[in-house]
Design a protein around this motif. Sequence first.
Motif, PDB file in Angstrom:
ATOM      1  N   ARG A  46       0.797  -1.265  -0.121  1.00  0.00           N
ATOM      2  CA  ARG A  46      -0.158   0.152  -0.092  1.00  0.00           C
ATOM      3  C   ARG A  46       0.877   1.275  -0.111  1.00  0.00           C
ATOM      4  NH1 ARG A  46      -3.268  -4.071   2.440  1.00  0.00           N
ATOM      5  NH2 ARG A  46      -5.473  -3.902   2.046  1.00  0.00           N
ATOM      6  N   THR A  47       1.994   1.041  -0.192  1.00  0.00           N
ATOM      7  CA  THR A  47       2.982   2.145  -0.268  1.00  0.00           C
ATOM      8  C   THR A  47       3.492   2.555  -1.615  1.00  0.00           C
ATOM      9  OG1 THR A  47       4.990   0.899   0.175  1.00  0.00           O
ATOM     10  CG2 THR A  47       3.886   2.070   1.975  1.00  0.00           C
ATOM     11  N   ARG A  48       3.917   3.641  -2.147  1.00  0.00           N
ATOM     12  CA  ARG A  48       4.350   3.810  -3.490  1.00  0.00           C
ATOM     13  C   ARG A  48       5.541   2.934  -4.042  1.00  0.00           C
ATOM     14  NH1 ARG A  48       3.827  10.416  -2.876  1.00  0.00           N
ATOM     15  NH2 ARG A  48       1.557  10.487  -3.149  1.00  0.00           N
ATOM     16  N   LYS A  49       6.365   2.593  -2.973  1.00  0.00           N
ATOM     17  CA  LYS A  49       7.670   2.074  -3.212  1.00  0.00           C
ATOM     18  C   LYS A  49       7.873   0.838  -2.052  1.00  0.00           C
ATOM     19  CE  LYS A  49      10.394   5.245  -5.889  1.00  0.00           C
ATOM     20  NZ  LYS A  49      11.604   6.300  -6.042  1.00  0.00           N
ATOM     21  N   PRO A  50       7.133  -0.289  -2.244  1.00  0.00           N
ATOM     22  CA  PRO A  50       7.256  -1.369  -1.033  1.00  0.00           C
ATOM     23  C   PRO A  50       8.582  -1.652  -0.954  1.00  0.00           C
ATOM     24  CG  PRO A  50       5.640  -1.723  -2.999  1.00  0.00           C
ATOM     25  CD  PRO A  50       6.369  -0.646  -3.441  1.00  0.00           C
ATOM     26  N   SER A  51       8.877  -1.748   0.380  1.00  0.00           N
ATOM     27  CA  SER A  51      10.118  -1.891   0.979  1.00  0.00           C
ATOM     28  C   SER A  51      10.147  -2.630   2.156  1.00  0.00           C
ATOM     29  CB  SER A  51      11.200  -0.677   1.046  1.00  0.00           C
ATOM     30  OG  SER A  51      12.212  -0.914   1.778  1.00  0.00           O
ATOM     31  N   LEU A  52      10.703  -3.752   2.497  1.00  0.00           N
ATOM     32  CA  LEU A  52      10.896  -4.718   3.375  1.00  0.00           C
ATOM     33  C   LEU A  52      11.919  -3.938   4.401  1.00  0.00           C
ATOM     34  CD1 LEU A  52      10.230  -6.914   5.288  1.00  0.00           C
ATOM     35  CD2 LEU A  52      11.995  -8.156   4.139  1.00  0.00           C
ATOM     36  N   LYS A  53      12.919  -3.181   3.854  1.00  0.00           N
ATOM     37  CA  LYS A  53      13.633  -2.202   4.857  1.00  0.00           C
ATOM     38  C   LYS A  53      12.836  -1.410   5.466  1.00  0.00           C
ATOM     39  CE  LYS A  53      18.055  -3.851   2.648  1.00  0.00           C
ATOM     40  NZ  LYS A  53      19.138  -2.938   1.838  1.00  0.00           N
ATOM     41  N   ALA A  54      12.128  -0.789   4.778  1.00  0.00           N
ATOM     42  CA  ALA A  54      11.460   0.517   5.562  1.00  0.00           C
ATOM     43  C   ALA A  54      10.392   0.006   6.240  1.00  0.00           C
ATOM     44  CB  ALA A  54      10.617   1.187   4.301  1.00  0.00           C
ATOM     45  N   PHE A  55       9.640  -1.140   6.125  1.00  0.00           N
ATOM     46  CA  PHE A  55       8.728  -1.578   7.115  1.00  0.00           C
ATOM     47  C   PHE A  55       9.383  -1.979   8.372  1.00  0.00           C
ATOM     48  CE2 PHE A  55       6.697  -5.347   9.536  1.00  0.00           C
ATOM     49  CZ  PHE A  55       5.559  -4.644   9.527  1.00  0.00           C
ATOM     50  N   LYS A  56      10.497  -2.837   8.181  1.00  0.00           N
ATOM     51  CA  LYS A  56      11.265  -3.092   9.527  1.00  0.00           C
ATOM     52  C   LYS A  56      11.901  -1.905  10.241  1.00  0.00           C
ATOM     53  CE  LYS A  56      15.669  -5.684  11.050  1.00  0.00           C
ATOM     54  NZ  LYS A  56      15.016  -6.213  12.300  1.00  0.00           N
ATOM     55  N   LYS A  57      12.250  -0.847   9.605  1.00  0.00           N
ATOM     56  CA  LYS A  57      12.730   0.265  10.378  1.00  0.00           C
ATOM     57  C   LYS A  57      11.460   1.003  10.958  1.00  0.00           C
ATOM     58  CE  LYS A  57      14.870   4.708   9.536  1.00  0.00           C
ATOM     59  NZ  LYS A  57      15.184   5.911   8.570  1.00  0.00           N
ATOM     60  N   ALA A  58      10.373   0.934  10.548  1.00  0.00           N
ATOM     61  CA  ALA A  58       9.331   1.680  11.036  1.00  0.00           C
ATOM     62  C   ALA A  58       8.554   0.755  12.434  1.00  0.00           C
ATOM     63  CB  ALA A  58       8.043   1.761  10.178  1.00  0.00           C
ATOM     64  N   PHE A  59       8.818  -0.494  12.103  1.00  0.00           N
ATOM     65  CA  PHE A  59       8.418  -1.538  13.071  1.00  0.00           C
ATOM     66  C   PHE A  59       9.424  -1.540  14.247  1.00  0.00           C
ATOM     67  CE2 PHE A  59       7.614  -5.567  14.873  1.00  0.00           C
ATOM     68  CZ  PHE A  59       6.064  -6.031  14.801  1.00  0.00           C
ATOM     69  N   ASP A  60      10.467  -1.603  13.932  1.00  0.00           N
ATOM     70  CA  ASP A  60      11.569  -1.713  15.237  1.00  0.00           C
ATOM     71  C   ASP A  60      11.838  -0.454  15.978  1.00  0.00           C
ATOM     72  OD1 ASP A  60      12.250  -4.229  14.297  1.00  0.00           O
ATOM     73  OD2 ASP A  60      14.087  -3.746  13.553  1.00  0.00           O
ATOM     74  N   SER A  61      11.388   0.694  15.377  1.00  0.00           N
ATOM     75  CA  SER A  61      11.435   2.155  15.854  1.00  0.00           C
ATOM     76  C   SER A  61      10.182   2.380  16.811  1.00  0.00           C
ATOM     77  CB  SER A  61      11.634   3.122  15.071  1.00  0.00           C
ATOM     78  OG  SER A  61      10.490   3.080  14.057  1.00  0.00           O
ATOM     79  N   GLY A  62       9.168   1.444  16.812  1.00  0.00           N
ATOM     80  CA  GLY A  62       8.016   1.584  17.471  1.00  0.00           C
ATOM     81  C   GLY A  62       7.035   2.513  16.779  1.00  0.00           C
ATOM     82  N   ARG A  63       7.173   2.818  15.604  1.00  0.00           N
ATOM     83  CA  ARG A  63       6.209   3.621  14.873  1.00  0.00           C
ATOM     84  C   ARG A  63       5.094   2.618  14.343  1.00  0.00           C
ATOM     85  NH1 ARG A  63       8.176   7.415  10.007  1.00  0.00           N
ATOM     86  NH2 ARG A  63       5.933   8.298  10.412  1.00  0.00           N
ATOM     87  N   ILE A  64       5.222   1.366  14.365  1.00  0.00           N
ATOM     88  CA  ILE A  64       4.192   0.555  14.024  1.00  0.00           C
ATOM     89  C   ILE A  64       4.261  -0.670  15.108  1.00  0.00           C
ATOM     90  CG2 ILE A  64       3.400  -1.497  12.375  1.00  0.00           C
ATOM     91  CD1 ILE A  64       4.658   0.125  10.124  1.00  0.00           C
ATOM     92  N   ILE A  65       2.998  -0.911  15.664  1.00  0.00           N
ATOM     93  CA  ILE A  65       3.047  -1.502  17.111  1.00  0.00           C
ATOM     94  C   ILE A  65       2.158  -3.067  16.594  1.00  0.00           C
ATOM     95  CG2 ILE A  65       2.214  -1.868  19.216  1.00  0.00           C
ATOM     96  CD1 ILE A  65       4.588  -0.266  18.914  1.00  0.00           C
ATOM     97  N   ARG A  66       2.500  -3.952  16.725  1.00  0.00           N
ATOM     98  CA  ARG A  66       1.642  -5.472  16.805  1.00  0.00           C
ATOM     99  C   ARG A  66       1.354  -5.940  18.038  1.00  0.00           C
ATOM    100  NH1 ARG A  66       3.039 -11.195  15.812  1.00  0.00           N
ATOM    101  NH2 ARG A  66       1.361 -12.048  14.359  1.00  0.00           N
TER     102      ARG A  66
END
Length: 344
Positions: A46-66
């Motif tokens: 759902r992003t313009r440039k899908p990136s696993l690294k970008a997801f991991k960065k947001a997840f590890d930094s706590g911007r995305i929470i599961r």
Amino acid sequence: MNPVAIRLLNQQLVAPQFTNPAEVVSFLGAMQAQEYRMMRWAVAMRTRKPSLKAFKKAFDSGRIIRLHLMRGTWQLVSAEDYWPFIELCSHKAIAVTKGWMSSNKISIPDDELMAVRDILAQTASDKGSVTKEDFVLVLAEKDIQMDDHRLSYHIRMAEMTGTLCSGDLLPMKATYALTANKVKPSAKIDRDEALMTFTRKYFQSHQPATLEDFVWWSGLNISDCRRGVDLLGDYIHVEKWKGWDFYLTDDCRIRGFRKGRFLLIPPYDEYLIGYKSRDIVLPPEHRHHAHNNSGIFQPVIAYDGKICGNWSPFKDECQASFFTEGCCIDEIKEAWQAYCNFLR
């Protein structure tokens, strides 16, 4: 009204508006995250440039929470929504979870619940990011033995009360962190404000959707859901389509859809699980290809928004099968390549 095209646009599955994975999660409000590996693609596609690294960065930094939240199941939420949504949803989610425990003949006394929660919290605080196996080892050191099912309920209850949340992203195993060390505290807002935000984010990202869809997705009581819609006032309105009363927002996206596109959709994706009725995009005679009656969802292929087949996300080569006519595997090679590029 073309409800399929409108859903694709507002779910950010075509012509996405965001570059950062955390923005996607915030826009959708909450995203089903049952499958630990595939939740990454659900956000990234759902992003313009899908990136696993970008997801991991947001997840590890706590911007995305599961965490376990709505309906007692896994969701992703943004950091800014974490505390308001915990306050809004946890009471009902805990009640649902206790019902499941009772049906499984599992009873956890309050003294055990609090004692184990303290141990889990201290372990997460000491180690920063821990797996379930880490919890098992620490509990064993304290002569506490329990089966995996019982421990899972302890962890789930700790998540729904805001004690634990997701830790760092690993390839295969979920990790946990102490929420106090992962998510910044936020000013407490009243319930109506949280409910209004929750409702707005659902309809802005899932429209067109019915009240029944929202009740299913949110896990809240129907009175709360009606209250949430009322709080939105003139921002939301009803349009009738083939006997359905659909809610749409005044800033609904209706432009940008182009025909001829295949999408490789992960299991438990909001495109299906976000609605009580999925008949608009998934003909009832093909429902068993996408999910069973026990709530197990499969990876599916959509063509112009209509579900037409299944795909295999964990294979080295593109593998797919179709249950509607007029589609072949060569036509999804571009979508498969986009998925492969995301994994790199």
